[in-house]
Motif scaffolding. Structure first.
Motif, short mmCIF file in Angstrom:
data_model
loop_
_atom_site.label_atom_id
_atom_site.label_comp_id
_atom_site.label_asym_id
_atom_site.label_seq_id
_atom_site.Cartn_x
_atom_site.Cartn_y
_atom_site.Cartn_z
N GLY A 145 9.32 15.09 7.30
CA GLY A 145 8.91 14.19 6.21
C GLY A 145 9.67 14.60 4.97
N LYS A 146 8.96 14.64 3.84
CA LYS A 146 9.62 15.16 2.64
C LYS A 146 9.69 16.69 2.76
CE LYS A 146 7.43 11.65 -0.31
NZ LYS A 146 6.13 11.40 0.35
N PRO A 147 10.78 17.30 2.28
CA PRO A 147 10.87 18.75 2.35
C PRO A 147 9.84 19.40 1.42
CG PRO A 147 12.76 17.84 1.19
CD PRO A 147 11.98 16.69 1.71
N VAL A 157 15.76 2.42 6.64
CA VAL A 157 15.98 3.80 6.16
C VAL A 157 15.42 3.95 4.74
CG1 VAL A 157 17.71 5.57 5.68
CG2 VAL A 157 18.05 3.98 7.57
N VAL A 158 15.61 2.92 3.92
CA VAL A 158 15.13 2.97 2.53
C VAL A 158 13.61 3.08 2.49
CG1 VAL A 158 15.00 1.69 0.35
CG2 VAL A 158 17.14 1.71 1.67
N GLY A 159 12.95 2.41 3.48
CA GLY A 159 11.50 2.58 3.53
C GLY A 159 10.72 1.45 4.15
N THR A 184 18.74 10.10 0.93
CA THR A 184 18.67 8.65 0.71
C THR A 184 19.97 8.05 1.20
OG1 THR A 184 19.73 8.65 -1.46
CG2 THR A 184 17.33 9.00 -1.41
N ILE A 185 19.92 6.79 1.54
CA ILE A 185 21.14 6.08 1.92
C ILE A 185 21.64 5.22 0.76
CG2 ILE A 185 19.96 4.04 2.86
CD1 ILE A 185 22.12 4.11 5.11
N ASP A 186 20.76 4.92 -0.19
CA ASP A 186 21.10 4.02 -1.30
C ASP A 186 21.19 4.76 -2.63
OD1 ASP A 186 17.82 2.91 -2.26
OD2 ASP A 186 18.44 4.63 -1.08
N GLY A 187 21.12 6.08 -2.58
CA GLY A 187 21.19 6.87 -3.82
C GLY A 187 22.33 7.87 -3.75
N ALA A 229 0.85 -1.20 0.00
CA ALA A 229 0.00 0.00 0.00
C ALA A 229 0.88 1.25 0.00
CB ALA A 229 -0.90 -0.01 1.23
N SER A 230 1.74 1.34 -1.02
CA SER A 230 2.70 2.46 -1.06
C SER A 230 3.12 2.72 -2.51
CB SER A 230 3.94 2.13 -0.22
OG SER A 230 4.92 3.16 -0.35
N GLN A 231 3.27 4.01 -2.81
CA GLN A 231 3.74 4.41 -4.15
C GLN A 231 5.27 4.37 -4.23
OE1 GLN A 231 2.66 8.53 -4.76
NE2 GLN A 231 3.75 9.19 -2.93
N SER A 232 5.89 4.06 -3.09
CA SER A 232 7.35 4.18 -2.99
C SER A 232 8.05 3.18 -3.89
CB SER A 232 7.79 3.96 -1.55
OG SER A 232 9.19 3.84 -1.48
N PRO A 233 8.81 3.65 -4.88
CA PRO A 233 9.57 2.72 -5.72
C PRO A 233 10.65 1.99 -4.91
CG PRO A 233 10.08 5.01 -6.30
CD PRO A 233 8.97 5.05 -5.31
N LEU A 251 -3.03 3.85 8.60
CA LEU A 251 -4.04 4.54 7.77
C LEU A 251 -3.96 4.04 6.33
CD1 LEU A 251 -6.10 6.93 8.05
CD2 LEU A 251 -4.23 8.41 7.20
N LYS A 252 -2.74 3.96 5.81
CA LYS A 252 -2.57 3.53 4.42
C LYS A 252 -2.95 2.06 4.27
CE LYS A 252 1.48 6.55 4.01
NZ LYS A 252 2.93 6.59 3.69
N CYS A 253 -2.52 1.26 5.24
CA CYS A 253 -2.76 -0.19 5.18
C CYS A 253 -4.26 -0.49 5.21
CB CYS A 253 -2.05 -0.88 6.34
SG CYS A 253 -2.13 -2.68 6.29
N1 LIG Z 1 15.53 5.05 -2.07
C1 LIG Z 1 15.33 5.63 -0.85
N2 LIG Z 1 14.10 6.15 -0.54
C2 LIG Z 1 13.97 6.69 0.70
C3 LIG Z 1 15.02 6.76 1.64
N3 LIG Z 1 14.53 7.36 2.76
C4 LIG Z 1 13.23 7.64 2.53
N4 LIG Z 1 12.90 7.21 1.30
C5 LIG Z 1 11.59 7.29 0.66
O1 LIG Z 1 10.93 8.44 1.11
C6 LIG Z 1 9.54 8.19 1.07
C7 LIG Z 1 8.97 8.53 2.45
O2 LIG Z 1 7.69 9.04 2.28
P1 LIG Z 1 6.40 8.20 2.73
O3 LIG Z 1 5.31 9.18 2.98
O4 LIG Z 1 6.77 7.24 3.80
O5 LIG Z 1 6.04 7.30 1.47
P2 LIG Z 1 5.61 7.81 0.02
O6 LIG Z 1 6.81 7.73 -0.88
O7 LIG Z 1 4.92 9.12 0.11
O8 LIG Z 1 4.63 6.69 -0.47
P3 LIG Z 1 3.30 6.22 0.28
O9 LIG Z 1 3.71 5.04 1.12
O10 LIG Z 1 2.37 5.85 -0.83
O11 LIG Z 1 2.82 7.38 1.12
C8 LIG Z 1 9.34 6.71 0.74
O12 LIG Z 1 9.06 6.56 -0.63
C9 LIG Z 1 10.69 6.13 1.07
O13 LIG Z 1 10.98 4.96 0.31
C10 LIG Z 1 16.28 6.20 1.27
O14 LIG Z 1 17.26 6.21 2.02
N5 LIG Z 1 16.38 5.66 0.04
#
Ligand SMILES: Nc1nc2c(ncn2[C@@H]2O[C@H](COP(=O)(O)OP(=O)(O)OP(=O)(O)O)[C@@H](O)[C@H]2O)c(=O)[nH]1
Length: 196
Positions: A80-82, A169-171, A150-153, A6-10, A50-52
């Motif tokens: 969170g994200k800036p 850390v990646v997610g 990011t730690i992997d980028g 349940a995440s858009q996170s690649p 909430l997402k789950c």
């Molecule tokens: N590749 C990478 N991504 C990171 C790292 N730290 C945080 N992220 C990403 O930052 C984002 C954190 O925002 P979230 O709100 O948790 O997730 P999101 O990307 O908005 O996606 P949702 O789960 O759909 O909300 C996630 O996509 C994490 O994978 C990192 O070290 N490496």
């Protein structure tokens, strides 16, 4: 068993795939602003739940649904994200040479069974220069990730070290998810989709 992320996170998707799991991705689309708390770990857990739950309501009860959320706790603040490049620069100028804690909330749900865990990883930031910060922010990478690193980028060169789980850390934390799946009666290796 069907696994749903349940995440858009690649990055979360790539982490699960590299660990042998091929989830379906369903983005929850929830409004994350509806959750307010001053505790970073609780915030990450509540947002993961909430997402789950939002996605679990859309799929068959037998599916295993995984929701996650990551935030950085730094000197009493929750990042969170800036909002944009200026905020990313300002954060890095504060973070450099110091440490923060990356909290990732995990929520897994199968039918009515639900577990929530927050995993935390201490992150030590390198003493980066103003020029390095400007160049990093100009790539755009910090704008899309919790904590603006990011730690992997590209950010990997600016992390001196961590204490705790790297993937957290990646997610998402794989050992935490393994424990949660086990506690739901699901052996982790049963989730592997290994190409023959
Ligand atoms: N590749 C990478 N991504 C990171 C790292 N730290 C945080 N992220 C990403 O930052 C984002 C954190 O925002 P979230 O709100 O948790 O997730 P999101 O990307 O908005 O996606 P949702 O789960 O759909 O909300 C996630 O996509 C994490 O994978 C990192 O070290 N490496």
């Amino acid at each position: 068993m069907r696994v749903v992320l349940a995440s858009q996170s690649p990055a979360r998707l790539a982490t699960l795939r590299s660990a042998g799991i091929e989830p379906d991705v369903i983005v929850s689309g929830v409004d994350e602003d509806q959750i307010t708390t001053t505790d970073a770990g609780n915030l990450a857990a509540a947002l993961a739940q909430l997402k789950c739950r939002a996605v679990a309501a859309q799929v068959e009860p037998d599916a295993l649904v995984i929701g996650c959320d990551s935030v950085l706790a730094f000197e009493g603040e929750i990042f969170g994200k800036p909002e944009g490049p200026d905020e990313a620069v300002g954060r890095w100028r504060r973070m450099r040479g110091r440490s923060g804690v990356l909290h990732t909330g995990h929520c897994v749900r199968r039918g009515e069974d639900e577990l929530i865990e927050t995993a935390s990883t201490i992150v030590h930031f390198a003493d980066v220069t103003d020029d390095e910060i400007d160049a990093y922010v100009a790539t755009g990478e910090p704008l899309h990730v919790a904590g603006a690193f990011t730690i992997d980028g590209l950010g990997g060169a600016f992390i001196r070290g961590i204490e705790g789980d790297h993937h957290n850390v990646v997610g998402l934390s794989l050992p935490v998810l393994r424990d949660m799946a086990r506690d739901l009666g699901i052996p982790w290796t049963s989730l592997w989709t290994l190409s023959s």
